[in-house]
Design an enzyme around this catalytic site. Structure first.
Site, PDB file in Angstrom:
ATOM      1  N   ASP A 191      32.383 110.089  22.649  1.00 37.61           N
ATOM      2  CA  ASP A 191      33.583 110.528  23.356  1.00 37.61           C
ATOM      3  C   ASP A 191      34.508 111.162  22.327  1.00 37.61           C
ATOM      4  O   ASP A 191      34.527 110.749  21.154  1.00 37.61           O
ATOM      5  CB  ASP A 191      34.288 109.346  24.034  1.00 37.61           C
ATOM      6  CG  ASP A 191      35.294 109.808  25.081  1.00 37.61           C
ATOM      7  OD1 ASP A 191      34.926 109.846  26.275  1.00 37.61           O
ATOM      8  OD2 ASP A 191      36.434 110.145  24.711  1.00 37.61           O
ATOM      9  N   CYS A 220      34.671 113.061  38.684  1.00 42.12           N
ATOM     10  CA  CYS A 220      35.142 112.215  39.783  1.00 42.12           C
ATOM     11  C   CYS A 220      36.209 112.990  40.550  1.00 42.12           C
ATOM     12  O   CYS A 220      37.307 112.499  40.804  1.00 42.12           O
ATOM     13  CB  CYS A 220      35.673 110.870  39.281  1.00 42.12           C
ATOM     14  SG  CYS A 220      37.023 110.990  38.086  1.00 42.12           S
ATOM     15  N   LYS A 242      28.948 104.040  32.522  1.00 39.29           N
ATOM     16  CA  LYS A 242      27.679 104.694  32.866  1.00 39.29           C
ATOM     17  C   LYS A 242      26.661 104.548  31.735  1.00 39.29           C
ATOM     18  O   LYS A 242      25.457 104.513  31.987  1.00 39.29           O
ATOM     19  CB  LYS A 242      27.928 106.156  33.219  1.00 39.29           C
ATOM     20  CG  LYS A 242      28.776 106.323  34.482  1.00 39.29           C
ATOM     21  CD  LYS A 242      28.922 107.785  34.868  1.00 39.29           C
ATOM     22  CE  LYS A 242      29.835 107.942  36.077  1.00 39.29           C
ATOM     23  NZ  LYS A 242      31.245 107.614  35.760  1.00 39.29           N
TER      24      LYS A 242
END
Length: 381
Positions: free
Chosen positions: A242, A335, A227
């Site tokens: 991250d 998700c 993304k």
């Protein structure tokens, strides 16, 4: 390998998986031991195993048991195949069916989900539950994201066709292509090598399309950077972060290939940096929306793990919100198809943060073609 030998290999792999070894490790170990198996054999065995994991309960019911052998008997029956044609005992084929196996199994509908999560899925999906559950038994399509920083969708379709790869436009995103023929060739294609397209689910692309770009963007849970690259291709100035730096190791090379820039920063560096106009948090989740691609995930997930994930998601939202400039955007995504991870988290955040407002919420399910995704776009006062 003969078709029957491939069934025997799948039985062996499923039995090892049921003993607790992760499926990818079992597949790797089998491939190393089975040097006689060619690339087509390995792909076929892998397909058998993943189809079984997507349909574990129903195949077990059709096969009359939970062993790898029973599951593959159920798989063949589900396909309308004559099981005796494969279970011959000749060469590397499985041994013939016993009298009990000939009559074992039931054909009634069985839900291919763990029993403990069934009420949550039904409550989250409502009247769409049955259709979505059926859709998630099928293999997910291969979707590509066209790199709009370098080319157009029509040009990529034409370039893929020259390499005997057929792709068609998908309506979830203006950058999305669905590969309908020869998907396994994409990784070796010039289109991939030259950074003209990347593998990315169509719903994931739709989520990226919906994230507002009003200034510098932080992809707070960047992972492999899919993304981040999509946002950069839209023209955003993107910083990626991250909690696991190892997950981001491929971002620099992927960005170079795509012809875009993505900066990478640690959390201490982020806290010293100026606030961001948009912070996108694709939070850790159950993965329930992507169980077609990772069917092992639904059998691996536990109630305890889900509860820990919910706590982590709330922490991610709070931390990410602190990096948003006044008047800026927090975009929260998962998700997942579970309401507890989606609407409940967004509503809970708003209740705990007076002054924040909701700009929009978006739900995607496999009924639209892509994975299940959720996105909440929230604005800071």
């Amino acid at each position: 390998m003969t078709p029957a030998a491939r069934i025997a290999a799948a039985i062996e792999i499923l039995d090892a998986w049921r003993e607790g070894t992760p499926v990818e490790k079992v597949l790797t170990n089998w491939a190393r031991r089975s040097r006689f198996a060619g690339s087509k054999d390995r792909a076929a065995v892998r397909d058998h195993v993943f189809e079984a994991l997507r349909n574990l309960n129903s195949f077990a019911a059709l096969g009359g048991g939970e062993s790898g052998r029973a599951i593959m008997i159920g798989a063949l029956r589900n396909q309308g195949q004559d099981v005796d044609d494969y279970f011959t005992g000749e060469g590397h084929a499985p041994t013939p069916l016993t009298e009990a196996e000939q009559t074992a199994g039931i054909a009634e509908h069985v839900v291919d989900l763990p029993a403990w999560i069934l009420p949550q899925m039904q409550g989250s999906l409502g009247e769409d539950f049955s259709a979505i559950e059926q859709a998630m038994r099928q293999r997910a399509p291969l979707f590509l994201r066209v790199n709009q920083a370098r080319t157009t969708r029509d040009k990529v379709i034409a370039a893929l066709a020259r390499e005997d790869i057929t792709a068609i436009a998908h309506d979830l995103s203006e950058t999305a292509l669905e590969v309908t023929e020869n998907p396994r060739r994409f990784a070796a294609s010039a289109v991939y090598r030259d950074g003209l397209a990347e593998i990315q689910d169509a719903a994931s692309q739709a989520v990226s399309d919906l994230i507002p770009i009003e200034g510098p963007v932080l992809d707070f849970c960047a992972g492999g950077g899919g993304k981040s690259l999509a946002l950069a291709a839209r023209g955003a100035k993107v910083t990626a972060h991250d909690i696991s730096e190892a997950r981001m190791r491929d971002i620099p090379e992927r960005a170079r290939r795509a012809g875009v820039r993505v900066d990478i920063k640690s959390l201490p560096a982020l806290k010293k940096a100026p606030k961001f106009a948009t912070v996108f948090a694709d939070a850790p989740c159950s993965g329930a929306g992507s169980w077609r691609r990772d069917p092992e995930g639904k059998w691996r997930l536990t109630e305890e793990q889900l509860q820990k994930t919910l706590t982590t998601q709330a922490e991610v939202m709070r931390t990410a919100a602190g990096l948003v400039m006044p008047g800026g955007i927090l975009a929260y995504a998962t998700c997942s198809l579970l309401e507890a991870e989606n609407d409940a988290q967004s509503s809970g955040f708003l209740a705990d943060h007076p002054g924040w407002s909701e700009v929009s919420r978006h739900h995607f399910t496999p009924l639209q073609g892509g994975d299940g995704f959720f996105l909440a776009v929230l604005r800071k006062p």
